[in-house]
Design a protein around this motif. Sequence first.
Motif, PDB file in Angstrom:
ATOM      1  N   ASP A   1      74.404  76.432  18.459  1.00  0.00           N
ATOM      2  CA  ASP A   1      74.135  76.720  17.117  1.00  0.00           C
ATOM      3  C   ASP A   1      75.663  77.061  16.385  1.00  0.00           C
TER       4      ASP A   1
ATOM      5  N   LYS B   1      75.977  67.997  20.858  1.00  0.00           N
ATOM      6  CA  LYS B   1      74.708  67.646  20.230  1.00  0.00           C
ATOM      7  C   LYS B   1      73.406  68.353  20.589  1.00  0.00           C
ATOM      8  N   GLU B   2      72.403  68.491  19.834  1.00  0.00           N
ATOM      9  CA  GLU B   2      71.149  69.089  20.241  1.00  0.00           C
ATOM     10  C   GLU B   2      70.158  67.815  20.428  1.00  0.00           C
ATOM     11  N   GLY B   3      69.542  67.890  21.442  1.00  0.00           N
ATOM     12  CA  GLY B   3      68.663  66.872  21.793  1.00  0.00           C
ATOM     13  C   GLY B   3      67.203  67.348  22.127  1.00  0.00           C
ATOM     14  N   CYS B   4      67.292  68.749  22.450  1.00  0.00           N
ATOM     15  CA  CYS B   4      65.906  69.308  23.078  1.00  0.00           C
ATOM     16  C   CYS B   4      65.761  70.725  22.873  1.00  0.00           C
ATOM     17  N   GLY B   5      66.971  71.340  22.715  1.00  0.00           N
ATOM     18  CA  GLY B   5      67.082  72.808  22.681  1.00  0.00           C
ATOM     19  C   GLY B   5      66.488  73.591  23.914  1.00  0.00           C
ATOM     20  N   THR B   6      65.931  72.933  24.995  1.00  0.00           N
ATOM     21  CA  THR B   6      65.424  73.590  26.058  1.00  0.00           C
ATOM     22  C   THR B   6      66.071  73.139  27.413  1.00  0.00           C
TER      23      THR B   6
ATOM     24  N   GLY C   1      70.778  67.704  28.370  1.00  0.00           N
ATOM     25  CA  GLY C   1      72.179  67.755  28.720  1.00  0.00           C
ATOM     26  C   GLY C   1      73.130  67.246  27.433  1.00  0.00           C
TER      27      GLY C   1
ATOM     28  N   SER D   1      75.945  69.723  26.496  1.00  0.00           N
ATOM     29  CA  SER D   1      76.632  70.240  27.775  1.00  0.00           C
ATOM     30  C   SER D   1      78.093  70.708  27.273  1.00  0.00           C
TER      31      SER D   1
ATOM     32  N   CYS E   1      72.745  75.077  24.557  1.00  0.00           N
ATOM     33  CA  CYS E   1      71.463  75.709  24.088  1.00  0.00           C
ATOM     34  C   CYS E   1      70.739  76.953  24.680  1.00  0.00           C
TER      35      CYS E   1
ATOM     36  N   PHE F   1      74.847  58.909  21.136  1.00  0.00           N
ATOM     37  CA  PHE F   1      74.291  60.391  20.816  1.00  0.00           C
ATOM     38  C   PHE F   1      74.422  61.346  22.218  1.00  0.00           C
TER      39      PHE F   1
END
Lengths: 746, 286, 160, 83
Positions: free
Chosen positions: C27, C39-44, C48, C51, C62, C103
């Motif tokens: 963030d 990038k944020e693909g999942c937040g969990t 990756g 990274s 994240c 992405f």
Amino acid sequence: MAKDGLTEFRLVGTRPDRPDGLDKVTGRARYGADISAPGMLWAAVVRSPHAHARIVKIDTSKAEALDGVKAVITRADFPEGLTGEAWNLQENTMAGDRALYDGHAVAAVAATSAFVAQDAARLIEVEYEVLPHVIDVDDAIKPDAPVIREGAADATVPEGMPPNVVRYMEFGHGDVEAGFGAADLVMEKTYKTEATHQGYIEPHACMGQMGEDGRGEMWVCTQGHWFIRKMCTDVLGLDPAQLRVTPSEIGGGFGGKTTIFMEPLSLALSKKAGGRPVKVVMTRSEVLRATGPTASASMDVKIGMTKDGQITAGRAEFRMQGGAFPGAPVDFALMCGFAAYKMPAVEHIGYDVLANRPRAAAYRAPGSPMGAFAVESLVDEMCRELGLDPLEVRLKNAVHEGDKASYGPKFGSIGLEEVLQATKAHPNLLAELGPNQGRGMASGYWFNHSGDTSVSLAISEDGTAQVSVGTPDIGGSRASIALMTAETLGIDYEDVRVNVVETGALGVNEPTHGSRATFASGKAAVMAAEQAIGEMCRRAAAKWGIDPEAVEWVDGAAQPAGPNAGKFPPMTIAEIAAKMSSTGGPIAGHHESVPEGVGASFGTHVVDVEVDPETGRTTILRYLVVQDAGRAIHPAYVEGQYQGGAVQGIGWALNEAYIYGEDGRLQNTVFLDYRIPVASDLPMIDTVIVEVPNPGHPYGVRGVGETGITPPLPAIANAIHDAVGVRLRSLPMSPPAVLAALKAKE
Amino acid sequence: MHYHSPSTFEDAARLAASTTGVTRFLAGGTDVLVQMRAGMVLPDDLIDLKGIPGVADIQQTEDGGWRIGVAVPGIQLGAHAALVADWPGVVEGMELVGSTQVQGRATLTGNLCNGSPAADSVPGLVAAGATVEITGQDGTRTASVEDIPAGPGKTTLAQGELISAILLPPRGQNGGDAYLRFIPRTEMDIAVVGCAVSLTLDGDTVTAARVALGAVAPTVVLVPEAAEAIIGTTLDDAALEALAKAASAACNPIDDKRGTVAFRTDVAGVLAGRAAKIAYTRAKGA
Amino acid sequence: MSKTHVTTKVNGDTVEFLADPRASLLDCLRDNLGLTGTKEGCGTGDCGACSVTLDGTLVCSCLVLGVEAEGREIGTIEGMAEDKELHPLQRKFIEHAALQCGFCTPGFLVAAKALLDQNQNPTEEEVRYWLAGNLCRCTGYDKIIRAVMDAAAELRGEAA
Amino acid sequence: MSGAVSVHLWSSLTRFTDGARVVAVEAGTVGQVLEALSGAYPGLEPILEAGVSVVIDDELVTDHHSAVPEGAEVYLMQRIKGG
């Protein structure tokens, strides 16, 4: 085969660096969530935790009182009185009197930071009355199933059907019963596939701004921004011309970004917050719970075959649920199911059924993978029963140009025979198999699609060209369009810049879907280039004082067409462009149409697997994709489509599935448990590009994106059977399912 | 939310004891941040342990055992050749937690305190006979690793208590351990079943063994019956069969999104046999 | 909720920001520092795409709090090309068409660089397992693995 | 110009055409085919309105102004779109 520069073309068929490559390896490319604007607010969405519930009351007062909250909206903030698809879109954007699935939006908030918005969302109190729900398609089609929505059935549904059937279809030809009677073997089996998600790595994101005057802007990751514009303005009762939509770079879509989910919320929130821009970014859980996965299917298939492998008749009855709204692709599943076979007699019956799940969106060859799983599995079962080679049976029954398709009309130019022959010749078929290893094959089909297309092209002062297209570049289409444009104009690839432009810059475009970008935008770009060439020939003719008809365009220059036209040295595009201001002004071309001449694409896959008999785990040892591209404009990206499609199909076959609890809530809402294939799961994916040029496209393009997801489902089922002798007729073929089948066999 | 970064375990314990809301400790953070992000846990106080001196150290103790700091990430365990030589099964369990990226952050202590019955690093610790040092307001105590988990997401630690180190016993001569798990993919999944075996040989004969199973009960379980099935044997086929049977018999799993009761029960036996063979080979080679 | 002042180094430059204590490093990089290449693909921690390196160790940003960045050194995709010269991995990704939507690409590049920084001669299997925490949905990984192997060969001084 | 055109319907539409699978209409363009169908069989109108794909011989035709040659075989199919 793609010849990589050995074709008759100068550029088509080569593999240059993609024009947007540098931006994408340096982090500069801007995707949906990468934008911000002065005064921007952040949104959060409140979603139903219930699969089916009446919304008794929504109390937003605490959220509104929170410092930093600028707008809260519920369905009450949307216009009333919508009907048909516009109502469906609005209802899916924000629940009305009932939440129809786990994750259905019920309220949204905009605030000065993402954390404030999330805090405010938690303060919104929603009182639900939980209603009975139904998830599985075979349960949803029962006459006494919980009714998702009264009156949702369209005119195709006869009286007396179960209440959740909203579309019904029958089609076919020939005398099916006579065909079964003429067969030596008739088999009928039932197959099921579970819903899967497109799984694009970029979650949906947009930033919308809408003033009190109904004028607004949106930045959004989408496959089609004109669709976004129309759908958002339909849902909000706005004038489409007043909304300008700019597409960001797009982080994958596979059909899932051809419609709207939370985009109207940004506009509605913005309008309520005095026109401040509002950014909405979905979390991965929101993507899985509340955007469109594909449908799930339950399918009965019956085939008749002679001893020597001739198919005499087929019958398919498919039931599919696509969530709480009409639109499961049962039609396409049926139409693609038998497409690879000459069918003397065939009957198709389809039911589109509602269930308490998120609204299905398109997913790569929508419907085709399910149909192929059922039909291609049963063909394999029958080949085994009759002791026939499945490849030879597919060749024997293969459709050719002029044959009547299983779904009605005659096929135009197609390359199934060529695909099967190339498959037969591939060395992978000679690889030796060890214990617990097996080989499976299957074919797949997709129609491909054209659709509204609008392209403009402008010649720059130095003789380079810019092309404006309306189909977002999801996998290298800037490169393929630049190659075709440069080929046509006779200039260097590097001298063409392809821009994906906003809704204000072109006529309407359908999204990048249906494998259409390189076909339709490419064809339109070529036609726009030809228009500009015509103008450049006229300018040369004027200079030379000859008839424009006597000028031809060769290697990027105007020249007299033959000795009778006169003797003038060629006038290059750079020379013409340098003088354009003083010879009549800007030189440009444009093309708007629904380009005709779509070419369908067949593919065949062969997979070798090894099954661990003690754990049921299936390992992919070898994988081959053979598919007709028509012409591979940029072969590397064609291979990429084949490989990516195959791996999505592998995921669907083995481990991906929507898993629901008894409570109707989705249980696997993160990538940890929604198991898309990872790098270590896979071998290299071998590809063969077959080229049977499509006569309907200036360079022979068919469109290659979709067919590849279709064959893996049955091919892997067939390979597992070959390896360990168990037949999986339900997806996913996860280790517990395979192990259970092995135990049952013992 | 308040973020704290105390410089001693005693301060951390005092802080945790004095808070009234939701408190979480931050070691690697790979579970806590995910829970915060999902809104499952919204801590009022987050106590970051990484500022405490020594938490990132791996030390050999005087008796030949090991003391592993609470903030030692998986990547650091895997890079410690002497520790890997002694307890390869413990280290491979930790290294299976998440991706390369997660390995840069995730810790043994965090994996244990998250309380998941499927935690990959815990069966190896239990089989190894590892203990933990617990710091509270009134000083420190030690406890066996198998006594820490109390059920999914729960531990036996009291408010104001926290783990301040993981302690591995001396490996001794002719010992070996191994951990195997079953996941649907090859990486990135939570264990559907996990099994660790640690054993000691005298010649070809197993003289001592501990077998632990993950993801087949509300907590990671130590299965003495499975160990007894191989003690006194040369791990012949009959012993392996008895081991598999005992491991399967110890299962009390659930059907869930990751696996079925039948699958877990079957595969627990399969993995026990496979892990025992690896541990045996390692013990022979040691 | 009061914010914390954080001073850290990103791609060699000292930067400061005010972090909400709940905010992840991801963030903060994106929203406070404008470094949206991550990038944020999942937040969990499962995809990756976010990274970065933290004091040289590959992590998911994240899964790191922004406040934890205090006094640390962070490397992101924006710092991968040195002196305007693309890293061999960046060039090879373009050459091999190892990206479709692009992405996941920054995360793959940062992760692959962390591998090649410690092992210039990885096997295909080592590359596949190292990158198992980086999800790509477009390519089927084939061309990504080839690009990484080819970049490694170039770094070893072997002809491609 | 218009001539006799045979239109092949998918079979569940036959309940709107008194059981006929193939119906003959007088039409010169795709649009006229659809209008003639709706005129002769009002039950088809909502389905045609919702969108169908029209194939003339082996070519998918989207332009309703496209000419339909006399004697052509016209197939109505579920509307094809992309994914």
